[in-house]
Design a protein around this motif. Structure first.
Motif, PDB file in Angstrom:
ATOM      1  N   TRP A 101       9.427   2.789  -0.753  1.00 39.26           N
ATOM      2  CA  TRP A 101       9.972   2.085   0.548  1.00 39.26           C
ATOM      3  C   TRP A 101      10.786   2.494   1.431  1.00 39.26           C
ATOM      4  CZ3 TRP A 101       7.676  -2.525   0.284  1.00 39.26           C
ATOM      5  CH2 TRP A 101       7.384  -3.173  -0.770  1.00 39.26           C
ATOM      6  N   PRO A 103      11.416   5.265   4.276  1.00 41.12           N
ATOM      7  CA  PRO A 103      10.925   6.326   5.241  1.00 41.12           C
ATOM      8  C   PRO A 103      11.446   7.608   5.165  1.00 41.12           C
ATOM      9  CG  PRO A 103      11.377   3.961   6.334  1.00 41.12           C
ATOM     10  CD  PRO A 103      11.867   4.123   5.089  1.00 41.12           C
ATOM     11  N   ARG A 139      -4.378  -5.309   2.484  1.00 40.05           N
ATOM     12  CA  ARG A 139      -4.226  -4.703   3.791  1.00 40.05           C
ATOM     13  C   ARG A 139      -5.607  -5.337   4.445  1.00 40.05           C
ATOM     14  NH1 ARG A 139      -3.058   0.124   0.722  1.00 40.05           N
ATOM     15  NH2 ARG A 139      -4.985   0.566   0.893  1.00 40.05           N
ATOM     16  N   GLU A 152       1.650  -8.514  11.986  1.00 37.22           N
ATOM     17  CA  GLU A 152       1.578  -7.068  12.753  1.00 37.22           C
ATOM     18  C   GLU A 152       2.684  -6.101  12.419  1.00 37.22           C
ATOM     19  OE1 GLU A 152      -0.060  -4.975  16.840  1.00 37.22           O
ATOM     20  OE2 GLU A 152       0.639  -7.148  16.815  1.00 37.22           O
ATOM     21  N   PRO A 153       3.940  -6.724  12.521  1.00 37.61           N
ATOM     22  CA  PRO A 153       4.939  -6.054  12.216  1.00 37.61           C
ATOM     23  C   PRO A 153       5.494  -5.709  10.928  1.00 37.61           C
ATOM     24  CG  PRO A 153       5.734  -7.999  13.509  1.00 37.61           C
ATOM     25  CD  PRO A 153       4.198  -8.210  12.771  1.00 37.61           C
ATOM     26  N   ARG A 155       5.323  -3.716   7.402  1.00 32.87           N
ATOM     27  CA  ARG A 155       4.883  -2.533   6.930  1.00 32.87           C
ATOM     28  C   ARG A 155       4.686  -2.430   5.628  1.00 32.87           C
ATOM     29  NH1 ARG A 155       8.095   2.001   4.804  1.00 32.87           N
ATOM     30  NH2 ARG A 155       7.184   4.029   5.684  1.00 32.87           N
ATOM     31  N   ARG A 157       2.466  -0.489   2.173  1.00 30.11           N
ATOM     32  CA  ARG A 157       2.178   0.945   2.000  1.00 30.11           C
ATOM     33  C   ARG A 157       0.928   1.238   1.997  1.00 30.11           C
ATOM     34  NH1 ARG A 157       6.675  -0.481   1.959  1.00 30.11           N
ATOM     35  NH2 ARG A 157       6.529   0.506   3.854  1.00 30.11           N
ATOM     36  N   GLU A 158       0.736   2.359   2.579  1.00 27.83           N
ATOM     37  CA  GLU A 158      -0.896   2.941   2.624  1.00 27.83           C
ATOM     38  C   GLU A 158      -1.003   4.108   1.571  1.00 27.83           C
ATOM     39  OE1 GLU A 158      -2.822   1.920   4.711  1.00 27.83           O
ATOM     40  OE2 GLU A 158      -1.423   0.873   6.182  1.00 27.83           O
TER      41      GLU A 158
END
Length: 254
Positions: A101, A103, A139, A152-153, A155, A157-158
């Motif tokens: 979580w 950055p 996603r 859209e805002p 975040r 996890r990819e």
């Protein structure tokens, strides 16, 4: 907002990686131990029992989690992991299912390795399932026109949110540490209706829940539930197999 009750719904499944991580820390009498991302404090108490003479620091960025930890007798502090700095006698740092979580956490790990005293232990576990259907389907749904503008805002996890064991071994060895890195896929047996949906509600769906008002949140869950049920079909006895990959490393500073 973290919900301690939702998070603890699958407490046994969530705690097992922590105990397996802890077993690989070969520290006899650390002076100070830090639990970074202590959550509701249920696992922090394990650290206190193992090293009763150590000074214990417990932090979490969630006010709700900190309150739950304090109710369990843990002297937790509300603070972001990024803002924590090790004291000169911090001999053990544990971060369980948190850094995914944060950055720029790889730079954080390098900094800890440089700032901790010689022979200190850094023990980390992160979920490695961001490419699994449970997360890919979220996603995909977020990207659909009905939800994209509203979310859209958010975040999410990819797949590359965490490294594989070799990546962490390389990262920490380059920082000068001795490293033990590994991964485990737990085939978890979940119970109840929409079991996988309920599991990710306490973790991966948290940013979405925070972004949506109650009616939209209900609609989002209703759209996601059948997709997850197709990817993770319930067994005839009503239980659901849920493979969950976890990535671990334990590093010791030079």
């Amino acid at each position: 907002m973290w919900n301690p009750t939702e998070y603890l719904t699958f407490g046994d499944h969530r705690s097992r990686p922590f105990h397996e991580l802890l077993a690989r820390i070969d520290a006899d009498s650390p002076r100070a131990v830090a639990d970074l991302g202590c959550g509701p404090g249920t696992l922090t108490t394990t650290l206190a029992r193992r090293w009763p003479d150590a000074r214990l620091t417990a932090i979490d960025s969630s006010a709700e989690m900190v309150a739950a930890a304090r109710e369990r007798g843990v002297e937790a502090e509300e603070r972001a992991v990024q803002d924590w700095e090790p004291a000169a006698d911090t001999d053990v740092v544990v971060s369980n299912a948190v850094l995914q979580w944060v950055p720029g956490y790889q730079d954080l790990l390098r900094r800890w390795a440089a700032e901790l005293p010689p022979g200190a232990w850094i023990a980390v576990q992160v979920p490695g399932n961001f490419g699994a259907p449970s997360h890919a389907l979220v996603r995909e749904l977020v990207a659909e026109p009905e939800w994209h503008d509203r979310l859209e805002p958010v975040r999410l996890r990819e797949e590359d949110a965490v490294l594989d064991p070799e990546g962490y071994a390389d990262l920490m060895s380059t920082a000068g540490c001795a490293v033990d890195a590994w991964e485990t896929t737990y085939v978890q047996r979940l119970t109840g209706r929409d079991a996988v949906l309920e599991w990710i509600t306490g973790t991966a769906l948290r940013p979405i829940r925070a972004a949506l008002p109650d009616p939209d949140w209900t609609a989002f869950r209703a759209a996601l539930a059948p997709r997850l049920a197709t990817a993770y079909p319930p067994r005839p006895d009503g239980t659901t197999w849920f493979p969950f990959r976890r990535v671990f490393f334990v590093a010791r500073t030079p």
